[in-house]
Scaffold this motif. Structure first.
Motif, PDB file in Angstrom:
ATOM      1  N   GLU A   2       0.823  -1.204   0.000  1.00  0.00           N
ATOM      2  CA  GLU A   2       0.000   0.000   0.000  1.00  0.00           C
ATOM      3  C   GLU A   2       0.863   1.263   0.000  1.00  0.00           C
ATOM      4  O   GLU A   2       0.570   2.236  -0.698  1.00  0.00           O
ATOM      5  CB  GLU A   2      -0.921   0.014   1.227  1.00  0.00           C
ATOM      6  N   LEU A   3       1.926   1.262   0.784  1.00  0.00           N
ATOM      7  CA  LEU A   3       2.826   2.415   0.828  1.00  0.00           C
ATOM      8  C   LEU A   3       3.474   2.662  -0.530  1.00  0.00           C
ATOM      9  O   LEU A   3       3.562   3.800  -0.993  1.00  0.00           O
ATOM     10  CB  LEU A   3       3.908   2.200   1.888  1.00  0.00           C
ATOM     11  N   LEU A   4       3.941   1.581  -1.149  1.00  0.00           N
ATOM     12  CA  LEU A   4       4.591   1.718  -2.453  1.00  0.00           C
ATOM     13  C   LEU A   4       3.589   2.151  -3.520  1.00  0.00           C
ATOM     14  O   LEU A   4       3.934   2.872  -4.459  1.00  0.00           O
ATOM     15  CB  LEU A   4       5.264   0.403  -2.833  1.00  0.00           C
ATOM     16  N   ARG A   5       2.340   1.714  -3.356  1.00  0.00           N
ATOM     17  CA  ARG A   5       1.305   2.121  -4.314  1.00  0.00           C
ATOM     18  C   ARG A   5       0.963   3.605  -4.146  1.00  0.00           C
ATOM     19  O   ARG A   5       0.917   4.355  -5.122  1.00  0.00           O
ATOM     20  CB  ARG A   5       0.056   1.265  -4.130  1.00  0.00           C
ATOM     21  N   THR A   6       0.750   4.019  -2.915  1.00  0.00           N
ATOM     22  CA  THR A   6       0.366   5.419  -2.678  1.00  0.00           C
ATOM     23  C   THR A   6       1.522   6.374  -2.957  1.00  0.00           C
ATOM     24  O   THR A   6       1.296   7.552  -3.252  1.00  0.00           O
ATOM     25  CB  THR A   6      -0.141   5.610  -1.235  1.00  0.00           C
ATOM     26  N   ASN A   7       2.748   5.886  -2.871  1.00  0.00           N
ATOM     27  CA  ASN A   7       3.925   6.712  -3.195  1.00  0.00           C
ATOM     28  C   ASN A   7       4.264   6.646  -4.686  1.00  0.00           C
ATOM     29  O   ASN A   7       5.323   7.126  -5.100  1.00  0.00           O
ATOM     30  CB  ASN A   7       5.140   6.270  -2.370  1.00  0.00           C
ATOM     31  N   ASN A   8       3.384   6.004  -5.451  1.00  0.00           N
ATOM     32  CA  ASN A   8       3.562   5.878  -6.910  1.00  0.00           C
ATOM     33  C   ASN A   8       4.848   5.150  -7.300  1.00  0.00           C
ATOM     34  O   ASN A   8       5.428   5.408  -8.356  1.00  0.00           O
ATOM     35  CB  ASN A   8       3.529   7.268  -7.577  1.00  0.00           C
ATOM     36  N   GLN A   9       5.278   4.217  -6.439  1.00  0.00           N
ATOM     37  CA  GLN A   9       6.452   3.406  -6.765  1.00  0.00           C
ATOM     38  C   GLN A   9       6.061   2.060  -7.362  1.00  0.00           C
ATOM     39  O   GLN A   9       6.896   1.354  -7.911  1.00  0.00           O
ATOM     40  CB  GLN A   9       7.307   3.201  -5.501  1.00  0.00           C
ATOM     41  N   LEU A  10       4.779   1.709  -7.233  1.00  0.00           N
ATOM     42  CA  LEU A  10       4.252   0.473  -7.807  1.00  0.00           C
ATOM     43  C   LEU A  10       2.852   0.723  -8.359  1.00  0.00           C
ATOM     44  O   LEU A  10       2.122   1.576  -7.842  1.00  0.00           O
ATOM     45  CB  LEU A  10       4.142  -0.636  -6.748  1.00  0.00           C
ATOM     46  N   VAL A  11       2.505  -0.029  -9.396  1.00  0.00           N
ATOM     47  CA  VAL A  11       1.119  -0.045  -9.879  1.00  0.00           C
ATOM     48  C   VAL A  11       0.558  -1.408  -9.525  1.00  0.00           C
ATOM     49  O   VAL A  11       0.975  -2.439 -10.057  1.00  0.00           O
ATOM     50  CB  VAL A  11       1.052   0.193 -11.403  1.00  0.00           C
ATOM     51  N   ILE A  12      -0.360  -1.421  -8.585  1.00  0.00           N
ATOM     52  CA  ILE A  12      -0.879  -2.695  -8.064  1.00  0.00           C
ATOM     53  C   ILE A  12      -2.299  -2.458  -7.564  1.00  0.00           C
ATOM     54  O   ILE A  12      -2.609  -1.386  -7.046  1.00  0.00           O
ATOM     55  CB  ILE A  12       0.046  -3.213  -6.934  1.00  0.00           C
ATOM     56  N   ASP A  13      -3.185  -3.437  -7.760  1.00  0.00           N
ATOM     57  CA  ASP A  13      -4.557  -3.250  -7.288  1.00  0.00           C
ATOM     58  C   ASP A  13      -4.952  -4.359  -6.317  1.00  0.00           C
ATOM     59  O   ASP A  13      -4.190  -5.292  -6.071  1.00  0.00           O
ATOM     60  CB  ASP A  13      -5.540  -3.156  -8.465  1.00  0.00           C
ATOM     61  N   ASP A  14      -6.154  -4.252  -5.768  1.00  0.00           N
ATOM     62  CA  ASP A  14      -6.604  -5.196  -4.741  1.00  0.00           C
ATOM     63  C   ASP A  14      -6.681  -6.629  -5.266  1.00  0.00           C
ATOM     64  O   ASP A  14      -6.440  -7.586  -4.522  1.00  0.00           O
ATOM     65  CB  ASP A  14      -7.962  -4.772  -4.185  1.00  0.00           C
ATOM     66  N   THR A  15      -7.032  -6.787  -6.532  1.00  0.00           N
ATOM     67  CA  THR A  15      -7.109  -8.130  -7.105  1.00  0.00           C
ATOM     68  C   THR A  15      -5.741  -8.802  -7.123  1.00  0.00           C
ATOM     69  O   THR A  15      -5.612  -9.993  -6.823  1.00  0.00           O
ATOM     70  CB  THR A  15      -7.674  -8.070  -8.538  1.00  0.00           C
ATOM     71  N   HIS A  16      -4.701  -8.039  -7.448  1.00  0.00           N
ATOM     72  CA  HIS A  16      -3.340  -8.581  -7.398  1.00  0.00           C
ATOM     73  C   HIS A  16      -3.001  -9.037  -5.983  1.00  0.00           C
ATOM     74  O   HIS A  16      -2.408 -10.103  -5.779  1.00  0.00           O
ATOM     75  CB  HIS A  16      -2.322  -7.527  -7.839  1.00  0.00           C
ATOM     76  N   ILE A  17      -3.367  -8.213  -5.005  1.00  0.00           N
ATOM     77  CA  ILE A  17      -3.081  -8.547  -3.603  1.00  0.00           C
ATOM     78  C   ILE A  17      -3.819  -9.821  -3.197  1.00  0.00           C
ATOM     79  O   ILE A  17      -3.220 -10.738  -2.629  1.00  0.00           O
ATOM     80  CB  ILE A  17      -3.472  -7.372  -2.679  1.00  0.00           C
ATOM     81  N   GLN A  18      -5.093  -9.895  -3.502  1.00  0.00           N
ATOM     82  CA  GLN A  18      -5.892 -11.058  -3.102  1.00  0.00           C
ATOM     83  C   GLN A  18      -5.400 -12.337  -3.779  1.00  0.00           C
ATOM     84  O   GLN A  18      -5.261 -13.378  -3.136  1.00  0.00           O
ATOM     85  CB  GLN A  18      -7.366 -10.805  -3.415  1.00  0.00           C
ATOM     86  N   LYS A  19      -5.117 -12.266  -5.076  1.00  0.00           N
ATOM     87  CA  LYS A  19      -4.637 -13.449  -5.791  1.00  0.00           C
ATOM     88  C   LYS A  19      -3.240 -13.844  -5.323  1.00  0.00           C
ATOM     89  O   LYS A  19      -2.943 -15.027  -5.120  1.00  0.00           O
ATOM     90  CB  LYS A  19      -4.631 -13.184  -7.300  1.00  0.00           C
ATOM     91  N   GLY A  20      -2.364 -12.848  -5.166  1.00  0.00           N
ATOM     92  CA  GLY A  20      -0.990 -13.137  -4.757  1.00  0.00           C
ATOM     93  C   GLY A  20      -0.911 -13.767  -3.388  1.00  0.00           C
ATOM     94  O   GLY A  20      -0.193 -14.754  -3.176  1.00  0.00           O
ATOM     95  N   LEU A  21      -1.661 -13.229  -2.431  1.00  0.00           N
ATOM     96  CA  LEU A  21      -1.622 -13.776  -1.073  1.00  0.00           C
ATOM     97  C   LEU A  21      -2.200 -15.186  -1.024  1.00  0.00           C
ATOM     98  O   LEU A  21      -1.708 -16.046  -0.286  1.00  0.00           O
ATOM     99  CB  LEU A  21      -2.370 -12.868  -0.108  1.00  0.00           C
ATOM    100  N   LEU A  22      -3.249 -15.439  -1.802  1.00  0.00           N
ATOM    101  CA  LEU A  22      -3.840 -16.775  -1.826  1.00  0.00           C
ATOM    102  C   LEU A  22      -2.866 -17.813  -2.392  1.00  0.00           C
ATOM    103  O   LEU A  22      -2.838 -18.959  -1.944  1.00  0.00           O
ATOM    104  CB  LEU A  22      -5.128 -16.760  -2.647  1.00  0.00           C
ATOM    105  N   LEU A  23      -2.057 -17.397  -3.353  1.00  0.00           N
ATOM    106  CA  LEU A  23      -1.100 -18.321  -3.974  1.00  0.00           C
ATOM    107  C   LEU A  23       0.136 -18.580  -3.117  1.00  0.00           C
ATOM    108  O   LEU A  23       0.885 -19.516  -3.368  1.00  0.00           O
ATOM    109  CB  LEU A  23      -0.637 -17.747  -5.332  1.00  0.00           C
ATOM    110  N   THR A  24       0.338 -17.759  -2.107  1.00  0.00           N
ATOM    111  CA  THR A  24       1.597 -17.789  -1.360  1.00  0.00           C
ATOM    112  C   THR A  24       1.778 -19.056  -0.536  1.00  0.00           C
ATOM    113  O   THR A  24       0.903 -19.450   0.244  1.00  0.00           O
ATOM    114  CB  THR A  24       1.707 -16.575  -0.423  1.00  0.00           C
ATOM    115  N   THR A  25       2.941 -19.668  -0.720  1.00  0.00           N
ATOM    116  CA  THR A  25       3.429 -20.734   0.154  1.00  0.00           C
ATOM    117  C   THR A  25       4.878 -20.401   0.486  1.00  0.00           C
ATOM    118  O   THR A  25       5.502 -19.572  -0.162  1.00  0.00           O
ATOM    119  CB  THR A  25       3.372 -22.108  -0.526  1.00  0.00           C
TER     120      THR A  25
END
Length: 435
Positions: free
Chosen positions: A274-297
């Motif tokens: 969220e910090l990197l997104r709000t500081n315009n250092q990353l382009v990322i949305d909630d769907t990326h977060i939800q999918k990425g965290l679900l895939l994480t092992t």
């Protein structure tokens, strides 16, 4: 050096130089490589527990968002090279050889100076920075602290964001006996004006981190204050929780990593993103977060090797890790008795480590493994404040016996050392391949 085996033998030959805190040798080598570390857009992740899992949550989410992601982690779990990976794929033989051949002459020169020879970890760190900075060139690099923070070889970098996942009692012979001392060492990764995300819970340690953040004018974001997680549902396979943050809509997230501590690690990762997104250092949305965290092992973190009967490996190796393991077992397997197979290093105190399990219906088998700092099985058993216990000096035989004796209504937990877990996982792969 002609192949990966030659490189590994050379690097492992530096083990005899042990742990040598300080950044002088790192800076000496990196200066002569034209500072590949300064070419990296890096996130620096420190803490006693939770570093590897947080790295994995971040990596999976960033890859889901389309970024190329380098990771430097330790120890190895699948193979020697997996400490240095790009999008989860270990450094290839050609790149490893190229970097090693560049660095080997520097190591020989450095050993003749007043600084002395670099350690195994310093050479690995230098190879990682050289690989990421000059060959792989990923969009972002996730750098896990090896030991402590202030004097760790990774602390030559200036990241775009720093993370301290937790503070606990580990490596006290190097980092200090009190939480304040340990927190001070961990807080050494905080850089001037670089945001810091913290999952630290103890008040003494939080005050130290706040003071260092203030001193460096580094914006600090604290779990439980600026962001948090609230559990929604839990079963053996999944956890659902709601991520909350000041000034942001709540986000429902599902993860397959087990235990309350993994919800916290996931929340720390989300806050970092969220910090990197709000500081315009990353382009990322909630769907990326939800999918990425679900895939994480993450290998070796409450990792289920077998379902019937249930066999789990977990990297718990200190007081806080064992407490998290106990809470995870109560949460995900509340109605099962537990068998433990434990190996640990010499500095560990079983009397302290096993306190969270004294109210469990459990049996304990202690063993040892081929590692220079491994404790003897009998010594661990003698320390253990439990009634149902035995020891076996041959860990492979102990593993076979425990698997054979584990009943369908029991869980076998293998823990005590990440180095031991890595050996068990390798043995398990061999067992599966011949079945």
């Amino acid at each position: 050096m002609k192949n990966r085996a030659d490189v590994i033998n050379w690097i492992e030959g530096l083990l005899s130089f042990g742990i040598k805190p300080g950044l002088e040798r790192m800076n000496w080598m990196l200066d002569r490589l034209d500072r590949p570390d300064q070419m990296l857009k890096a996130i620096h992740i420190g803490g006693t527990n939770g570093k590897g899992s947080t790295v994995s949550f971040l990596r999976h989410t960033l890859v889901e968002a389309g970024y190329s992601v380098g990771t430097f982690t330790s120890p190895s779990m699948e193979c020697f090279e997996d400490r240095i990976s790009l999008n989860g794929t270990p450094i290839n033989e050609e790149a490893l050889l190229t970097c090693a051949k560049r660095i080997q002459p520097l190591v020989e020169q450095l050993s003749k100076t007043e600084y002395g020879s670099p350690t195994e970890f310093e050479v690995l760190t230098t190879i990682a920075f050289d690989y990421f900075g000059t060959i792989a060139k990923p969009d972002i690099v996730l750098v896990e602290v090896g030991l402590g923070g202030r004097l760790d070889s990774t602390n030559v970098i200036t990241p775009i964001l720093s993370i301290i996942t937790s503070i606990g009692f580990d490596h006290m012979q190097i980092l200090g006996e009190s939480l304040k001392e340990i927190a001070s060492e961990k807080a050494g990764i905080i850089k001037e004006h670089v945001p810091i995300v913290s999952g630290v819970s103890q008040e003494d340690a939080k005050r130290v981190i706040q003071a260092v953040s203030n001193q460096n004018k580094s914006p600090l974001y604290v779990l439980g204050k600026h962001f948090d997680e609230e559990v929604v549902a839990v079963n053996e396979e999944r956890q659902v929780f709601t991520y909350t943050q000041i000034g942001r809509e709540p986000l429902d997230v599902t993860i397959q990593m087990s235990g309350p501590h993994q919800r916290q690690n996931a929340a720390i990762a989300i806050q970092a993103l969220e910090l990197l997104r709000t500081n315009n250092q990353l382009v990322i949305d909630d769907t990326h977060i939800q999918k990425g965290l679900l895939l994480t092992t993450w290998p070796g973190r409450f990792e289920v090797l077998q379902e019937s009967p249930t066999v789990i490996v977990d990297g718990a190796h200190n007081k806080e890790g064992m407490q998290a393991l106990a809470e995870t077992l109560k949460l995900h397997y509340p109605n099962k008795n537990v068998r433990f197979l434990i190996a640990a290093t010499k500095e560990k105190d079983m009397n302290s480590l096993l306190q969270p399990f004294l109210d469990f219906q459990a049996s304990f088998t202690f063993t040892t493994f081929d590692f220079d700092r491994a404790a003897k099985a009998e010594s661990l058993s003698t320390q253990a404040p439990v009634q149902t216990k035995r020891y076996h000096e041959n860990w492979t035989q102990a593993l076979h016996e425990e698997i054979e004796q584990t009943k369908m209504d029991e869980v076998l937990i293998i823990c005590g050392s990440l180095y031991f877990i890595a050996r068990v996982r390798e043995k398990w792969k061999n067992l599966i391949s011949v079945m």
